[in-house]
Design a protein around this motif. Structure first.
Motif, PDB file in Angstrom:
ATOM      1  N   ALA A 197       4.200  -0.854  -3.836  1.00 17.13           N
ATOM      2  CA  ALA A 197       3.426   0.348  -3.483  1.00 17.13           C
ATOM      3  C   ALA A 197       3.124   0.359  -1.981  1.00 17.13           C
ATOM      4  N   SER A 198       2.751  -0.809  -1.417  1.00 18.50           N
ATOM      5  CA  SER A 198       2.464  -0.878   0.022  1.00 18.50           C
ATOM      6  C   SER A 198       3.704  -0.487   0.824  1.00 18.50           C
ATOM      7  N   CYS A 199       4.841  -1.070   0.449  1.00 20.08           N
ATOM      8  CA  CYS A 199       6.090  -0.776   1.171  1.00 20.08           C
ATOM      9  C   CYS A 199       6.427   0.711   1.061  1.00 20.08           C
ATOM     10  N   PHE A 200       6.243   1.265  -0.158  1.00 26.77           N
ATOM     11  CA  PHE A 200       6.558   2.674  -0.371  1.00 26.77           C
ATOM     12  C   PHE A 200       5.664   3.560   0.511  1.00 26.77           C
ATOM     13  N   PHE A 201       4.359   3.240   0.558  1.00 28.64           N
ATOM     14  CA  PHE A 201       3.431   4.044   1.359  1.00 28.64           C
ATOM     15  C   PHE A 201       3.756   3.951   2.849  1.00 28.64           C
ATOM     16  N   ILE A 202       4.120   2.737   3.291  1.00 25.41           N
ATOM     17  CA  ILE A 202       4.490   2.573   4.707  1.00 25.41           C
ATOM     18  C   ILE A 202       5.709   3.456   5.012  1.00 25.41           C
ATOM     19  N   TYR A 203       6.693   3.409   4.119  1.00 22.45           N
ATOM     20  CA  TYR A 203       7.921   4.177   4.320  1.00 22.45           C
ATOM     21  C   TYR A 203       7.634   5.681   4.281  1.00 22.45           C
ATOM     22  N   ARG A 204       6.825   6.072   3.300  1.00 23.97           N
ATOM     23  CA  ARG A 204       6.540   7.498   3.082  1.00 23.97           C
ATOM     24  C   ARG A 204       5.673   8.069   4.216  1.00 23.97           C
ATOM     25  N   SER A 205       4.657   7.301   4.630  1.00 29.89           N
ATOM     26  CA  SER A 205       3.717   7.857   5.602  1.00 29.89           C
ATOM     27  C   SER A 205       4.302   7.919   7.013  1.00 29.89           C
ATOM     28  N   THR A 206       5.379   7.208   7.266  1.00 32.45           N
ATOM     29  CA  THR A 206       5.994   7.281   8.598  1.00 32.45           C
ATOM     30  C   THR A 206       7.162   8.278   8.637  1.00 32.45           C
ATOM     31  N   LYS A 207       7.379   8.958   7.496  1.00 31.70           N
ATOM     32  CA  LYS A 207       8.518   9.881   7.399  1.00 31.70           C
ATOM     33  C   LYS A 207       8.393  11.024   8.418  1.00 31.70           C
ATOM     34  N   GLY A 236      12.954   3.011  16.929  1.00 30.18           N
ATOM     35  CA  GLY A 236      12.066   1.905  16.557  1.00 30.18           C
ATOM     36  C   GLY A 236      11.335   2.209  15.253  1.00 30.18           C
ATOM     37  N   ILE A 237      10.870   3.460  15.117  1.00 26.78           N
ATOM     38  CA  ILE A 237      10.176   3.868  13.891  1.00 26.78           C
ATOM     39  C   ILE A 237      11.141   3.826  12.708  1.00 26.78           C
ATOM     40  N   LYS A 238      12.355   4.286  12.958  1.00 27.69           N
ATOM     41  CA  LYS A 238      13.366   4.299  11.890  1.00 27.69           C
ATOM     42  C   LYS A 238      13.617   2.884  11.358  1.00 27.69           C
ATOM     43  N   TYR A 239      13.822   1.933  12.273  1.00 27.99           N
ATOM     44  CA  TYR A 239      14.107   0.558  11.854  1.00 27.99           C
ATOM     45  C   TYR A 239      12.897  -0.064  11.163  1.00 27.99           C
ATOM     46  N   PHE A 240      11.712   0.253  11.687  1.00 27.68           N
ATOM     47  CA  PHE A 240      10.487  -0.286  11.106  1.00 27.68           C
ATOM     48  C   PHE A 240      10.326   0.189   9.662  1.00 27.68           C
ATOM     49  N   ARG A 241      10.498   1.507   9.432  1.00 26.54           N
ATOM     50  CA  ARG A 241      10.310   2.015   8.062  1.00 26.54           C
ATOM     51  C   ARG A 241      11.430   1.539   7.139  1.00 26.54           C
ATOM     52  N   ASN A 242      12.635   1.428   7.678  1.00 28.39           N
ATOM     53  CA  ASN A 242      13.728   0.910   6.848  1.00 28.39           C
ATOM     54  C   ASN A 242      13.470  -0.537   6.435  1.00 28.39           C
ATOM     55  N   PHE A 301       0.944  -7.666   3.415  1.00 28.99           N
ATOM     56  CA  PHE A 301       1.490  -6.316   3.258  1.00 28.99           C
ATOM     57  C   PHE A 301       0.374  -5.261   3.321  1.00 28.99           C
ATOM     58  N   LEU A 302      -0.783  -5.590   2.736  1.00 26.90           N
ATOM     59  CA  LEU A 302      -1.898  -4.633   2.757  1.00 26.90           C
ATOM     60  C   LEU A 302      -2.436  -4.434   4.174  1.00 26.90           C
ATOM     61  N   VAL A 303      -2.453  -5.511   4.967  1.00 22.39           N
ATOM     62  CA  VAL A 303      -2.908  -5.386   6.363  1.00 22.39           C
ATOM     63  C   VAL A 303      -1.956  -4.475   7.145  1.00 22.39           C
ATOM     64  N   ILE A 304      -0.653  -4.666   6.932  1.00 25.44           N
ATOM     65  CA  ILE A 304       0.329  -3.811   7.621  1.00 25.44           C
ATOM     66  C   ILE A 304       0.131  -2.355   7.182  1.00 25.44           C
ATOM     67  N   LEU A 305      -0.057  -2.168   5.870  1.00 28.29           N
ATOM     68  CA  LEU A 305      -0.278  -0.808   5.352  1.00 28.29           C
ATOM     69  C   LEU A 305      -1.535  -0.193   5.987  1.00 28.29           C
ATOM     70  N   TYR A 306      -2.590  -1.000   6.093  1.00 27.32           N
ATOM     71  CA  TYR A 306      -3.842  -0.515   6.685  1.00 27.32           C
ATOM     72  C   TYR A 306      -3.614  -0.072   8.128  1.00 27.32           C
ATOM     73  N   LYS A 307      -2.874  -0.898   8.881  1.00 28.25           N
ATOM     74  CA  LYS A 307      -2.614  -0.565  10.284  1.00 28.25           C
ATOM     75  C   LYS A 307      -1.788   0.728  10.408  1.00 28.25           C
ATOM     76  N   VAL A 308      -0.844   0.901   9.465  1.00 30.74           N
ATOM     77  CA  VAL A 308      -0.022   2.114   9.496  1.00 30.74           C
ATOM     78  C   VAL A 308      -0.894   3.334   9.184  1.00 30.74           C
ATOM     79  N   ILE A 309      -1.677   3.238   8.094  1.00 30.91           N
ATOM     80  CA  ILE A 309      -2.499   4.380   7.681  1.00 30.91           C
ATOM     81  C   ILE A 309      -3.535   4.729   8.747  1.00 30.91           C
ATOM     82  N   LYS A 310      -4.070   3.694   9.388  1.00 31.95           N
ATOM     83  CA  LYS A 310      -5.081   3.909  10.438  1.00 31.95           C
ATOM     84  C   LYS A 310      -4.498   4.811  11.561  1.00 31.95           C
ATOM     85  N   ARG A 311      -3.220   4.590  11.864  1.00 33.03           N
ATOM     86  CA  ARG A 311      -2.597   5.330  12.951  1.00 33.03           C
ATOM     87  C   ARG A 311      -2.020   6.672  12.496  1.00 33.03           C
TER      88      ARG A 311
END
Lengths: 314, 88
Positions: A111-121, A131-137, A300-310
């Protein structure tokens, strides 16, 4: 639970003798209910003594000369339906004490990976930033790796695919491992590329696929699983080294972010390595398995938090 | 200091927005502080990606932002924050 499934699909190699009654077949399991010579690997028809003709699927040899008897799907020859056992849970996955923990761990990470991928779409669609493309991939492939790691094995075993499709269990084991190593290597390669995207050729993405395919193929044919771990370690260490040196090249006000990112990648490196050891070398870290799950989930949750924060929740 | 690609796109879109979402190409070039060669390059990218569109107004060609262009302006700070956060 991962060990039970891993062992079930990998322990029986083609050409190897089948386990005897009383011998452990899977971790924590005994084939007490199986009379001698009755369990045969898939794809090798059981020869009926005296008749010398292969037995048909779903039929069972009756030693007293009775007619072949139809066997329920999902049951090994000679296996009697135990009270409380379920045809879709032939190896008792649901009864394993770690099953629930591993299920939750896997679901949270996917779920964390999916949200990271989805929210950076949207961000990627607006900028086309490589850079964003490689990060989300990278996180897409982490999610796929975790999905393969748990659910594919679960489907194969719970739906008893080796028996249904008449394929030797080790084939599914190898295929599963191939997909897992491929996806996880892709994830690490993409993560590395997200840190060095300016120096990585724009049309060079296919190279990543080739490298990941070669690593997965080596893992498939190489008996020593540590080779795969070593290759992934080299890639992760490269990511770490790049992000470490980036700290010094960053402006003063952005240095905090660079250090934080380095720490996160460092944790990801440590716990991914432990996860790989846990998967590829059964029983290596059984004692601290729950701790690895807990800290990996946290990373993974910390990474997700950092993504959502931004990015926000959109 | 040389502006990055994302910043240049932001600046161009911002100029259009500040001029009531309607500006002629020549003033846009002037306000952008870009060489005509670089301006052509970025202008082409903005049209191609659907951030701006050209329309006729009183017989003159003017440039306006599309919804995507407005969205880019809205999200720009988040995008830059994200890129900095993950050192991309």
């Amino acid at each position: 639970m991962s060990h039970i499934m891993e062992n079930q699909m990998n322990q029986i190699q083609p050409g190897q003798p089948m386990p005897q009654p009383g011998q452990p077949m899977f971790q924590g399991q005994q084939i007490n209910h199986m009379p001698p010579q009755q369990f045969q690997p898939q794809g090798q028809p059981m020869m009926q003594q005296g008749f010398q003709q292969p037995m048909q699927n779903g039929q069972q040899f009756q030693p007293n000369g009775q007619e072949f008897q139809q066997m329920p799907q999902g049951q090994f020859p000679g296996q009697q339906m135990q009270q409380g056992s379920h045809p879709f849970d032939p190896v008792g996955l649901l009864g394993d004490p770690n099953f629930g923990v591993e299920l939750i761990y896997t679901l949270v990470v996917i779920a964390s990976c999916f949200f990271i991928y989805r929210s950076t779409k949207e961000m990627y669609e607006l900028t086309g930033h490589r850079g964003i493309k490689y990060f989300r991939n990278a996180f897409l492939f982490f999610g796929i790796a975790y999905f393969v790691r748990f659910f594919i094995r679960l489907f194969v075993i719970a739906l008893d695919l080796p028996r249904t499709l008449r394929v030797h269990p080790s084939v599914f084991g190898q295929l599963n491992l191939f997909l897992f190593v491929f996806a996880s290597t892709m994830a690490i390669l993409y993560l590395l590329c997200s840190t060095i995207w300016k120096k990585f050729p724009e049309k060079g993405e296919f190279i990543l696929y080739i490298v990941a395919f070669i690593v997965a193929a080596i893992n498939m044919f190489e008996v020593n699983q540590l080779v795969t771990i070593a290759i992934q370690l080299i890639l992760l260490i490269s990511t770490l080294v790049v992000s470490y040196f980036k700290i010094f090249g960053t402006e003063k006000e952005k240095k905090g972010n660079a250090i934080q990112l380095y720490v996160i990648y460092l944790l990801l490196f440590v716990f991914w390595t432990l996860n790989m050891l846990d998967i590829l070398v059964p029983d290596f870290l059984r004692v601290v398995q729950l701790l690895i799950y807990a800290v990996s989930t946290l990373v993974f949750l910390v990474i997700l938090y950092k993504v959502i924060k931004r990015v926000g929740t959109t | 200091m040389k502006r990055g690609r994302l910043e240049l796109i932001y600046d161009l879109l911002r100029i259009i927005q500040k001029h009531n979402n309607s500006i002629k190409p020549t003033p846009l070039l002037r306000f952008s502080n870009l060489s005509s060669q670089r301006f052509e390059l970025y202008f082409g990218e903005l049209v191609e990606k659907g951030f701006i569109h050209e329309k006729e107004e009183k017989g003159r060609k003017v440039i306006s932002l599309t919804d995507k262009g407005f969205r880019y302006l809205e999200r720009y700070k988040n995008i830059i924050g994200f890129i900095d956060e993950f050192d991309l």
